[in-house]
Design an enzyme around this catalytic site. Structure first.
Site, mmCIF file in Angstrom:
data_model
loop_
_atom_site.group_PDB
_atom_site.id
_atom_site.type_symbol
_atom_site.label_atom_id
_atom_site.label_comp_id
_atom_site.label_asym_id
_atom_site.label_seq_id
_atom_site.Cartn_x
_atom_site.Cartn_y
_atom_site.Cartn_z
ATOM 1 N N ASP A 1 -6.825 1.886 9.096
ATOM 2 C CA ASP A 1 -5.496 2.491 9.172
ATOM 3 C C ASP A 1 -5.634 3.967 9.504
ATOM 4 O O ASP A 1 -6.743 4.459 9.769
ATOM 5 C CB ASP A 1 -4.700 2.275 7.875
ATOM 6 C CG ASP A 1 -5.358 2.926 6.655
ATOM 7 O OD1 ASP A 1 -6.138 3.883 6.820
ATOM 8 O OD2 ASP A 1 -5.084 2.473 5.527
ATOM 9 N N ASP B 1 0.830 -1.198 0.000
ATOM 10 C CA ASP B 1 0.000 0.000 0.000
ATOM 11 C C ASP B 1 0.867 1.252 0.000
ATOM 12 O O ASP B 1 1.999 1.229 0.505
ATOM 13 C CB ASP B 1 -0.898 0.030 1.239
ATOM 14 C CG ASP B 1 -2.000 -1.020 1.181
ATOM 15 O OD1 ASP B 1 -2.250 -1.558 0.096
ATOM 16 O OD2 ASP B 1 -2.602 -1.295 2.242
ATOM 17 N N TYR C 1 6.836 -8.385 8.410
ATOM 18 C CA TYR C 1 6.451 -6.983 8.555
ATOM 19 C C TYR C 1 6.781 -6.476 9.952
ATOM 20 O O TYR C 1 6.753 -7.241 10.927
ATOM 21 C CB TYR C 1 4.941 -6.792 8.339
ATOM 22 C CG TYR C 1 4.432 -7.160 6.973
ATOM 23 C CD1 TYR C 1 4.486 -6.245 5.922
ATOM 24 C CD2 TYR C 1 3.906 -8.421 6.733
ATOM 25 C CE1 TYR C 1 4.009 -6.588 4.663
ATOM 26 C CE2 TYR C 1 3.429 -8.762 5.471
ATOM 27 C CZ TYR C 1 3.483 -7.848 4.443
ATOM 28 O OH TYR C 1 3.022 -8.188 3.199
#
Length: 325
Positions: free
Chosen positions: A97, A55, A83
């Site tokens: 988010d 993203d 991650y």
């Protein structure tokens, strides 16, 4: 400006054959495709692709494949990922988010042992519902495009595997948690963040995400756009790894010269090796990556092969390896 003024056309980029893998440290705010196109222009590459979307709000490791290496992109797509996630507890948003609107704020009463216990509950195979704010397609359109129009569609839960969740930091004052995540392909870390918050009873959203690994390749090996731009065109070729970098966890088979030539023509070769579903195949003199295959009943069978011109080009590029300043 006069209406008769002549506008000079943009100079045409003359593309060239480039082969190999570039490990890019993708910056914040750039889509994976935008990053790919920038690097493709810098290398003047004829053919290039990336191996899994990050993203725009995520940073970190984005393996880019050029020329012959695009044949092995699927290997990186299928690989486990790593991650570093920053999770804001106590706040839920419309997008899961930091870009979305705040839905709810709740007090965070959980301490570190409770947080670690909540994370441990998600280690192993789990079911995830893909978020609406994702690149998953519905009738040819990305879900995030529909979500921005206020449209919600039915999604099918998917099975993923969380290999490990390690708490790297906990700021009780800010209610921010840092997690190292090792997971299978297709895992939505923003969904994982929401689920951890729900389990703790306070809600959460993903405040930051940095990819640290994709299969055998790591963020520490990656270069930034600025580092690429600082090099001249030929020195940039020295940043490219051989396509076998994406296959480094596979066992390898070496073939003598005459056998290597036959293998490259697609012929099965007899080898003294056990059955193996995935192998890297090399020629001995000079040592060169030939492609991938599998071994069954004592026969080496080709899966994806490089062409002799591709192999020759990569041997030349191997001599141009340059350290990054």
């Amino acid at each position: 400006m006069s209406s008769n003024a002549v506008v000079s056309p943009r100079p045409r980029i003359v593309r060239r054959a480039v082969h190999g893998v570039l490990l890019l440290d993708k910056p914040l705010g750039l889509s994976s495709n935008d990053a790919l196109q920038k690097v493709k222009r810098l290398f003047r590459a004829e053919k290039a692709g990336h191996t899994g979307t990050l993203d725009p709000l995520a940073t970190g490791l984005l393996p880019l494949t050029f020329g012959a290496a695009t044949k092995f992109s699927q290997v990186s797509l299928e690989a486990d990922k790593g991650y570093l996630a920053t999770i804001q507890l106590g706040v839920t948003t419309t997008t899961a988010d930091g870009e979305g609107e705040v839905l709810q704020r709740c007090p965070v009463t959980a301490d570190l042992p409770a947080i670690e216990a909540a994370c441990a509950a998600f280690v192993g195979p789990i079911s995830q519902l893909p978020p609406m704010y994702s690149a998953l397609k519905h009738q040819g359109r990305a879900l995030y495009e529909l979500a921005r129009q206020g449209v919600t569609v039915e999604r099918t839960p998917r099975q993923v595997h969380i290999r490990s969740l390690t708490v790297m930091g906990w700021d009780a004052e800010l209610a921010q948690l840092q997690l190292q995540v090792q997971c299978s392909k297709g895992t939505y870390v923003r969904t994982l963040a929401e689920d951890i918050g729900q389990r703790l009873g306070c809600g959460a959203h993903l405040a930051g995400l940095r990819r640290t690994a994709s299969g055998p390749v790591k963020l520490e090996q990656a270069v930034t756009l600025a580092q690429i731009e600082a090099l001249d065109e030929e020195a940039r070729l020295g940043l490219l790894a051989s396509p076998d970098a994406l296959l480094a966890e596979w066992p390898s088979v070496e073939l003598p010269d005459e056998e290597a030539g036959r293998f490259l023509s697609g012929m099965r070769r007899r080898v003294a090796a056990p059955d193996m579903a995935q192998v890297r195949v090399y020629g001995v003199r000079p040592r060169a990556f030939l492609g991938s295959g599998h071994v069954k009943a004592g026969e080496l069978i080709a899966d994806r092969l490089l062409s002799p011109p591709e192999i020759a080009a990569m041997l030349v590029q191997a001599t141009a390896r340059a350290p990054v300043a």
